[in-house]
Design an enzyme around this catalytic site. Sequence first.
Site, PDB file in Angstrom:
ATOM      1  N   HIS A   1      37.924  49.328  60.220  1.00 15.96           N
ATOM      2  CA  HIS A   1      37.788  48.217  61.157  1.00 15.96           C
ATOM      3  C   HIS A   1      37.411  46.939  60.408  1.00 15.96           C
ATOM      4  O   HIS A   1      37.040  46.986  59.237  1.00 15.96           O
ATOM      5  CB  HIS A   1      36.716  48.522  62.215  1.00 15.96           C
ATOM      6  CG  HIS A   1      37.164  49.467  63.276  1.00 15.96           C
ATOM      7  ND1 HIS A   1      37.125  50.838  63.113  1.00 15.96           N
ATOM      8  CD2 HIS A   1      37.667  49.259  64.521  1.00 15.96           C
ATOM      9  CE1 HIS A   1      37.582  51.421  64.206  1.00 15.96           C
ATOM     10  NE2 HIS A   1      37.916  50.483  65.079  1.00 15.96           N
TER      11      HIS A   1
ATOM     12  N   LYS B   1      32.296  44.743  62.459  1.00 16.10           N
ATOM     13  CA  LYS B   1      31.917  45.886  63.311  1.00 16.10           C
ATOM     14  C   LYS B   1      30.570  46.434  62.858  1.00 16.10           C
ATOM     15  O   LYS B   1      30.350  46.651  61.670  1.00 16.10           O
ATOM     16  CB  LYS B   1      32.984  46.982  63.268  1.00 16.10           C
ATOM     17  CG  LYS B   1      32.710  48.124  64.239  1.00 16.10           C
ATOM     18  CD  LYS B   1      33.921  49.028  64.397  1.00 16.10           C
ATOM     19  CE  LYS B   1      33.636  50.222  65.304  1.00 16.10           C
ATOM     20  NZ  LYS B   1      33.249  49.823  66.669  1.00 16.10           N
TER      21      LYS B   1
END
EC number: 1.17.1.8
Length: 272
Positions: A157, A161
Amino acid sequence: MSDMRLIVAGAGGRMGRTLIHALHEADGAALVGALEAPGSELLGQDSGLLAGLGPNGIPVSADLWSLSKDADGIIDFTVPAATIANVAIAAERGIVHVIGTTGLSASDNAVIKSVTSRAIVVQSGNMSLGVNLLAALVKQVAKSLDEDFDIEILEMHHRAKIDAPSGTAYLLGQAAADGRGVPLEEKSVRSRDGFTGARGRGDIGFATLRGGTVTGEHSVIFAGPYERIELTHRAEDRMIFARGAVKAACWARGRKPGLYSMADVLGLGSQS
């Protein structure tokens, strides 16, 4: 039936703004409230302008109790503490609560489950059709292959995040564990560093990558003797999660109280 009236929690976040866009385009659902944390600098701002649309006349508020008076549901991609606070109010108001928040603890999930005797909750680590189809495939493959095939889950990600592994990685890990008929908490290995010894037979490994602007990539690897199977999903836009969440909210309207998943929404059957 009239449009489902929905509140977006975390309206100023990446997913919140995407959800406002999704509701602007949606048939059968409409935005009626935009929620942010008390003390947020976004309070009072027009949520349409915040999302990059034109003004919609719906200001950002921190008062869920007031917002929920005229709502049918809330879509919640926030942080665990906020979600748990929202759970009690949504249950008291009798509105649908769609939860996409990740990083929830076992005690957080117990709180959510405790209200489902009287409230309608849809909870999933991922709201996209593709990921939930992937989970169904992972469960089937794990069921078909014995422990000669090692299971590893790799996810990546964007750099911002804040939780790891991702909620989607856990969803896929749970699907693999269900396929094998084993408890995930007993078989998951979430970090390897230094002299770890040989891989345990039947372990389900997790590896996490963070960087750039990656929306989300997940691979489940079944590594056997002299052959390997890889099942992969790549998310290219957060809109897939937003549309899935809106679909979940509309599906849940009028259902009996209970805890539902995206597998239920999509008619894929239980993954647990």
